[in-house]
Write an enzyme that holds these catalytic residues in place. Sequence first.
Site, PDB file in Angstrom:
ATOM      1  N   CYS A   1      -8.848 -11.080   3.390  1.00 43.37           N
ATOM      2  CA  CYS A   1      -7.390 -10.972   3.339  1.00 43.37           C
ATOM      3  C   CYS A   1      -6.817 -10.751   4.749  1.00 43.37           C
ATOM      4  CB  CYS A   1      -6.988  -9.869   2.354  1.00 43.37           C
ATOM      5  SG  CYS A   1      -5.283 -10.005   1.787  1.00 43.37           S
TER       6      CYS A   1
ATOM      7  N   HIS B   1     -10.088 -10.961  -2.953  1.00 52.08           N
ATOM      8  CA  HIS B   1     -10.601  -9.610  -3.168  1.00 52.08           C
ATOM      9  C   HIS B   1     -11.558  -9.629  -4.375  1.00 52.08           C
ATOM     10  CE1 HIS B   1      -7.880  -7.616  -0.362  1.00 52.08           C
ATOM     11  NE2 HIS B   1      -6.897  -8.359  -0.848  1.00 52.08           N
TER      12      HIS B   1
END
Length: 488
Positions: A334, A431
């Site tokens: 991310c 994630h």
Amino acid sequence: MATLMIQGTTSDAGKSTVVAGLCRVLARRGVSVAPFKPQNMALNSAVTVDGGEIGRSTALQALAAGVEPHSDMNPVLLKPESDRGAQVILRGQVHGHMDALDYHAYKRTARESVLAAWQALSARFDVIIAEGAGSPAEINLRANDIANMGFAEMVDCPVVLVGDIDRGGVFAQLVGTLELLSESERSRTRGFIVNRFRGDIALLEPGLDWLVERTGKPVYGTLPYLQGLLLDAEDSIGRHGREGQGAKLKVVVPALPRISNHNDFDPLRLHPQVDLTFVGPNQIGPGRGIPSADLIILPGSKSTRSDLAWLRAQGWEAAIMRHLRYGGQVLGICGGFQMLGRAVHDPDGLEGPAGSTPGLGLFEFETRMVAGKQLRNVSGRLLPEDVPIDGYEIHNGVSEGPAFARPLTELGGRPDDAISSDGQVMGTYLHGLFDRSEACAALLARCGLTAQGAAVDYQVHRQQELDRLADCLEAHLDLAAIGRLVGL
């Protein structure tokens, strides 16, 4: 519909754990139950079934209750971007950015979102187990409170107060908190739970008797310290993994000032052959360099540019380049993935002061922060091993460049990640990368861990830990008395 609120004498007293345990206990008994946290401040978050965003601990409680996480379960989520400001998320969607004083005044309006979300849940579930935030005795935050007693008074629900004996002073915590409440708040506080007790309960009983006599309120039970319990944390980063216990692969993660979703690494904490270490600023200094590792992982960040500046100031950029020269590997997740590109642009100041910051230059792409957040649960395959992988995306910014022509995963045709031609550098917006044991094993094999012990399937682990927690509550709490608080 009935609501019970679990509040704590301090942050990390065990509110989240107790709520998760009660949700699992009630679900196992066939009760239609949902968790609820009116206001949360956390950088660990999850994507909901309705396309919103809530705190990670509340999503775990939904899993405990056997229901899909929904944005109504955490109507106000504050994601800190600095010491004085945060992104404000209302019922799952970004509302804007406020400093602390502005938000304190805004709570009158946020109260409407809290009440509407609670009413919506009330129409769908028989019991709601609500969780407070911090302590109800924070005098400076009492005005327009929606996180603790303000919510309990608004919906007229009973409260059970949790104190953490492991940190010491539990009787002062419980009695002192009561003393700082108003008369009506003390009245709705029906009793106590003592959490994280170690030792012989006989030594504690005189104190419990005194507490009952002093306050006129029952102790619903004393929960033992559960060794090794690992569930999705609200925000705090636990200690590193299995150093000195047969670890064969060393993984180092910088503990960024605005690190987000660090629960990505819980499967690595549990892996029998991985030594996972979070490295914070107090662990780096003269004579104490960044530790050597097989794999460096740059984690998610709520403020990518400022955390990238912090990395450089701490000496991480030079350490990463040296690590790669010696054959080590790097993974960015991310915000950490965005740092691996050529530059991060934030012309509108969405995550801090407007401007651009050079990236680490390990991938050929650039990222531009834009209004609107990507929120989705995704699944696909890890390439080229072709093993299943799933997780979720929560990020600002659009990344573009030739690096995406060489993807790390296949996620329905979307180019959301990249891997370098030599395989040393990997990056993804996904994630939950290590949650599935097959994907975890394949990724660690790339880093040299070929003869692996049994990798932990974190999805299975969560369920087992929730059952273990519920078994503990069944054994040590007066659940009949607690059930009567919600009409069961």
